[in-house]
Scaffold this motif. Sequence first.
Motif, mmCIF file in Angstrom:
data_model
loop_
_atom_site.group_PDB
_atom_site.id
_atom_site.type_symbol
_atom_site.label_atom_id
_atom_site.label_comp_id
_atom_site.label_asym_id
_atom_site.label_seq_id
_atom_site.Cartn_x
_atom_site.Cartn_y
_atom_site.Cartn_z
ATOM 1 N N TYR A 430 0.638 -1.105 -0.105
ATOM 2 C CA TYR A 430 0.126 0.163 -0.038
ATOM 3 C C TYR A 430 1.030 1.546 -0.095
ATOM 4 O O TYR A 430 1.650 1.465 0.983
ATOM 5 N N THR A 431 0.573 2.039 -0.971
ATOM 6 C CA THR A 431 1.111 3.544 -0.945
ATOM 7 C C THR A 431 -0.007 4.234 -1.617
ATOM 8 O O THR A 431 -0.695 3.777 -2.511
ATOM 9 N N HIS A 432 -0.457 5.421 -1.097
ATOM 10 C CA HIS A 432 -1.387 6.226 -1.751
ATOM 11 C C HIS A 432 -1.395 6.567 -2.981
ATOM 12 O O HIS A 432 -2.503 6.474 -3.826
ATOM 13 N N MET A 433 -0.306 6.919 -3.679
ATOM 14 C CA MET A 433 0.131 7.274 -5.009
ATOM 15 C C MET A 433 -0.307 6.075 -5.839
ATOM 16 O O MET A 433 -1.008 6.104 -6.868
ATOM 17 N N ALA A 434 0.271 4.936 -5.638
ATOM 18 C CA ALA A 434 0.011 4.076 -6.475
ATOM 19 C C ALA A 434 -1.375 3.414 -6.501
ATOM 20 O O ALA A 434 -1.802 2.964 -7.549
ATOM 21 N N GLU A 436 -3.805 5.204 -6.040
ATOM 22 C CA GLU A 436 -4.708 6.253 -6.872
ATOM 23 C C GLU A 436 -4.290 6.085 -8.315
ATOM 24 O O GLU A 436 -5.261 6.237 -9.270
ATOM 25 N N ASN A 437 -3.133 5.956 -8.649
ATOM 26 C CA ASN A 437 -3.081 5.558 -10.132
ATOM 27 C C ASN A 437 -3.684 4.421 -10.653
ATOM 28 O O ASN A 437 -4.334 4.364 -11.883
ATOM 29 N N THR A 440 -7.254 5.279 -11.110
ATOM 30 C CA THR A 440 -7.615 6.201 -12.085
ATOM 31 C C THR A 440 -7.587 5.153 -13.363
ATOM 32 O O THR A 440 -8.470 5.562 -14.419
#
Length: 752
Positions: A430-434, A436-437, A440
């Motif tokens: 878990y990472t927020h940016m990964a 969210e990508n 999307t």
Amino acid sequence: MQVVCIKTEENNHRIIWIIHHLIVDGVSWRILIEDFNQLYLQDLNNQELKLSNKTTSFKEWANKLNSYKNEIPKEIKEYWLQECTKLSDDILIKGDDIYDGKSFKIELDAETTEKIYNVITKLCQASPDEIYLSLFSRIIGKYFNKKEIPITLEGHGREEVIENIDLSRTIGWFTTMYPIYLKCKESLSKTIKETKRKLRGIPNKGIEYGILAQFCGEKYLPKNKPAISFNNLGKFSQSDEICAKEVIFLSENDIQQNSYTTHDIDLELLLVEDKQIIKINYNKNFVGANFENYIYTELLELLESFGEETEKTSKSLNILEQFPIFQGTEGHKSLLCNDLRIIDIYDLTHLQKGMLYHSLFNRESQEYKVQLIFEIKGSLNILEMKDAINATIKKHDILKTKFYSDKKGIFHQVVMDELEVEVQYRELPYTHMALENLLTTQYRNIDIENNKLNNFLIIKQANNDYLLIWTFHHILMDGWSYSMVIKDVFNYYHSKRFSSDRNASFKSYIEYMKDYTQQAKLKKYWSEKLQNYSILQPNLIHSFQSEEHIEGCYSKQIDEELSTSIQKFCQKYRITINTFFLTIWLSTLKEIKGTESVCCGVVTSGRNVSVKHIDEIVGPIINTVPFIKKMTSTSSYEELLKEVQTEFLELRDYENTPLSKIYEWTNIKSPLFDSLYAFENYPIDLPSTEEMDVKLKEGREKTHYPIVIIINPGSNVQIKFNESVIDEKLRNSFIKVFNQILDKMLQKIKVK
């Protein structure tokens, strides 16, 4: 009725259950066996003995059927009168010979049975009954050298022709019998085509014929009495969890030289353990000595050559003949005529047309795409979860739907027999940016123009820590629907079965709405409501359209203290929580706009209609209609709340009116409202176990409206803004005024 339990050896028993045919039919046997198994397994597991809810009683059905005889539509009476008076010299009719009964049985192997049910039916776009009736029309017609073959069909008799009747779990003998006049054509494919035309043209699967023949005189009895009867008893399954391993029907038909049958040839089908059993009773005095050998040989030879013939001639049974509603472009004609998985084509609802327009108008937009993120804690079998998702997709027609336009630019929804849906699996710390990508990417993969409308992504974040991300286009379903679908997914994952096998038809809702919108009272109501449309102006936003939709969201948590205050307030003034928040929003609009009359769009469930099993239909049933309210400066909050509740209740009779029809009837060209109000009170019941805990972590959705307020009672209030058309100052004004009115209302009433 008699039930006997016989102990055959240690830990081995046989239950013999005998019931007279006057009491039960084939469907009733299935219900009884299912109930018996359910109670037995509950008792084994020390669970409470509990059955499904009781449905309409046999007595009530009989009384309503007796009344229905006086309400049968004229066109149905004329249909049966015409059918029963047909005369022909080239027709096979019942003989006058004394009945000397004999019977034999044909058992098709699992491979041949699978070919009929899953290959031939798809090639011919036909049901198993249509295939078997065509086969026997050809075989028997050829045997007797006759072109016209009348057959008495037996049906389950549980057709939904009477309102407020549910026979899905009722025990009794509902069987219907009615004649159909089939033709033995020069080829099997042409026979199938004719059989489909005749069978699909019978009103309500023949239920009125029995009533007319019984109560309305001999004119409804066929002049040419069928010599053949046909009855498909369907499928009886066996599994390790099913207690009843074998079902044997004992009736007078099993007794040789009986006088029970009124036909010279009786065809009875039963599917057991994926093998087709065909039992044939016949009058030896009506047929020749070689009858048994002829039927057996001809059937197997015809089936052997059947696949080759239907593949060559399937294009003659093309989609345009099946569904004349669709007059496609040349490209789509070619595409659909070669796609043998199509099972139906029908119109879009007005709501679907609106969503489609906005999606095609701006193909890069994320509007009307829904994304649900479920958090799963515990052990998860990825393959079994994929199987559960695919089984659920197969259950619901709307999830197997594509959208195509015809040569006039009119879109239709095309229902497939099956439709592969993408289910991806990723392992991602878990990472927020990964995350969210990935979210999307899933959003962008929804492409309505290319019929990519639904996808799933399973993410493993750590051991016993997963996310299930479901992304789909809103044109497929509403919130009420996706709560049922996700429940089906997890029920199937846990038990390999659904809580209900009923597949309520979205098509039935579409057909209902065609008549609903023709009601004169709808046009009258909305024309009067909007006759002073000019007083609702001006709108807050000059244009809804922008280069991009930048969503900002204000969320107000409804904690336990606030929730209790609101509930006490509503109880004291006898209003609903929906009325409470709708009044606050209307008051907010009044303060911001500075006018006495305001209008917002309100989302209604759309399920307040007389459609069978409407609460179980999966599809976009919701609707949006304008809610107009005049508020004077002298009105107290108490008066305003009562007015809003009264007017909202009045709206129920008109809440399913398509918004496009309202614009059409009132000749209003500009948008009626720029804010949308949604009260989401549908339950999301996620089946969890000791090994797995499931909860909805987040839901995302965008519409084309500049402002959307969503009330999740007991949870939160969300006010979403399209920041590209609503500036920061106006956004802050909305949030400030909304909270001020909320606080002022509760303080004024002095709720403790």
